[in-house]
Write a protein that holds these residues in place. Structure first.
Motif, short mmCIF file in Angstrom:
data_model
loop_
_atom_site.label_atom_id
_atom_site.label_comp_id
_atom_site.label_asym_id
_atom_site.label_seq_id
_atom_site.Cartn_x
_atom_site.Cartn_y
_atom_site.Cartn_z
N GLN A 61 0.64 -1.24 0.35
CA GLN A 61 0.22 -0.15 -0.04
C GLN A 61 1.03 1.45 0.43
O GLN A 61 0.30 2.72 0.23
CB GLN A 61 -0.89 -0.12 1.25
CG GLN A 61 -1.98 -1.57 1.45
CD GLN A 61 -2.85 -0.99 2.52
OE1 GLN A 61 -3.53 0.49 2.50
NE2 GLN A 61 -2.65 -2.50 3.55
N VAL A 89 -3.51 3.81 -3.03
CA VAL A 89 -4.63 5.40 -3.41
C VAL A 89 -3.54 6.55 -4.27
O VAL A 89 -2.19 7.05 -3.55
CB VAL A 89 -5.76 5.88 -2.11
CG1 VAL A 89 -6.48 7.26 -2.95
CG2 VAL A 89 -6.24 4.16 -1.53
N SER A 91 -4.16 10.54 -6.24
CA SER A 91 -5.49 11.39 -5.91
C SER A 91 -5.09 12.15 -6.80
O SER A 91 -5.68 13.22 -7.01
CB SER A 91 -5.90 12.49 -5.21
OG SER A 91 -5.04 12.41 -4.00
N GLU A 263 -11.18 0.30 1.61
CA GLU A 263 -9.78 0.70 1.70
C GLU A 263 -9.32 0.72 3.41
O GLU A 263 -8.03 0.30 3.88
CB GLU A 263 -9.59 2.26 1.28
CG GLU A 263 -9.33 2.35 -0.06
CD GLU A 263 -11.03 1.53 -1.05
OE1 GLU A 263 -11.12 2.32 -2.14
OE2 GLU A 263 -11.74 1.52 -0.73
N ARG A 294 -9.83 -4.92 -5.31
CA ARG A 294 -10.39 -4.39 -4.01
C ARG A 294 -11.58 -5.38 -3.47
O ARG A 294 -11.83 -5.84 -2.44
CB ARG A 294 -11.23 -3.26 -4.67
CG ARG A 294 -12.12 -2.06 -3.59
CD ARG A 294 -12.60 -1.12 -4.45
NE ARG A 294 -11.85 -0.42 -4.25
CZ ARG A 294 -11.16 0.33 -5.73
NH1 ARG A 294 -11.26 -0.05 -6.38
NH2 ARG A 294 -9.93 1.08 -5.00
#
Length: 312
Positions: A61, A89, A91, A263, A294
């Motif tokens: 991660q 993640v 953005s 998440e 996911r």
């Protein structure tokens, strides 16, 4: 922020009760010690003397940019994580790094493994501890390597007292011999509800209530215990759907039955999970809906049983 475990030395020779514990970042010991912190926290600390080794938990991660923050901490690293689950993640637009040899947004272990100049030692655990035997076989399809389960066939199950013949009852009965079951709800002629599905949420809440009414039990190995609300987790990929799931629960169960996104569930577990399939009600799947990591997380949070809810 990603969690990281920093270990300067193994204090095997010292009794645990005599090891002092400090919870503030000021005045880190200069002698042998173990320090636990997030990767972001280490960017704010001046390291006077590098540690011997850094253990990074949930390393898949952690993007390469975050891993670079640890460069001052030590020269040796042990990266621990699951390559089949959710990627870091990001953005922001990452097109500018598409041809970069070390993309800052890619998981640090992947960057290291793909770099021919690096020669990392690679270890692979032979079995999953969390999942039942048949669930491990299901989740294994998300990976490019083989592994088994520490649980033997028949060791894990959700057991319930006799019930009716409704769809919910049949799903519950099936978990006596199968750790993963599915329940589909017919799609209306005008199409499935978009974004949030109140009917699906009510069915999920009804399953929870039915399990408790039937005095369901959790069997893990030689132990069997009553299924309590805190043993149940619920998961949807979108927050709006999770809000529907939480609101559909009886007020007495809200907050006790944890409802959250994949998440937030990553790294956690419950004896029983109730999941809303990522493609349920989706007419035009996006890359978010089709991201296999996911779904892998959702399908691997349970220790005894999982129920997947979906529109056909």
């Amino acid at each position: 922020m990603k969690s990281a475990i920093m270990i300067a030395a193994v204090l095997a020779s010292r009794p645990a009760t005599k090891t002092p514990v400090r919870k503030r970042r000021f005045g880190l010991p200069t002698a042998e010690c173990i320090v636990v912190a997030t990767t972001a926290k280490w960017a704010l600390i001046n390291i006077l003397s590098p540690f011997d080794v850094v253990f990074v938990e949930e390393a898949w991660q952690m993007g390469w940019a975050d891993f670079m923050l640890l460069g001052q901490v030590a020269e040796r690293f042990v990266l621990i994580g699951d390559p089949g689950q959710i990627s870091p993640v990001v953005s922001v637009d990452v097109l500018r790094w598409e041809t970069s040899p070390r993309p800052p947004h890619i998981a640090a272990p992947r960057v290291i493994l793909d770099d021919p100049r690096q020669r990392p030692e690679k270890w692979q655990l032979p079995a999953t501890r969390r999942l039942p035997h048949d669930a491990a076989a299901l989740v294994r399809q998300f990976y490019d390597f083989d592994f088994g389960a520490t649980a033997q066939p028949g060791e894990r199950a959700i057991l319930a007292s006799p019930g009716g013949k409704s769809a919910a009852d049949r799903v519950i009965d099936a978990m006596t011999h199968n750790s993963v079951t599915a329940l589909t709800i017919p799609t209306p002629d005008e199409g499935p509800p978009m974004h949030h599905d109140a009917e699906l949420a009510k069915q999920a809440a009804a399953l929870v209530q039915r399990l408790l009414n039937r005095n369901a039990r959790v069997r893990i190995g030689r132990k069997t215990l009553a299924l309590e609300p805190e043993h149940i987790g619920m998961c949807g990929t979108h927050r709006v759907m999770n809000s529907e799931l939480a609101l559909a629960l009886p007020r007495s169960l809200q907050g006790t039955v944890v409802v959250d996104t994949p998440e937030r569930w990553q790294g956690l577990e419950r004896p029983l999970m109730i999941l809303v399939h990522p493609l349920s009600g989706v007419l035009r799947p996006t890359s978010f809906d089709l991201e296999t990591g996911r779904l892998c997380v959702m399908a691997s949070r349970h220790t005894a049983g999982a129920i997947i809810l979906a529109r056909p």
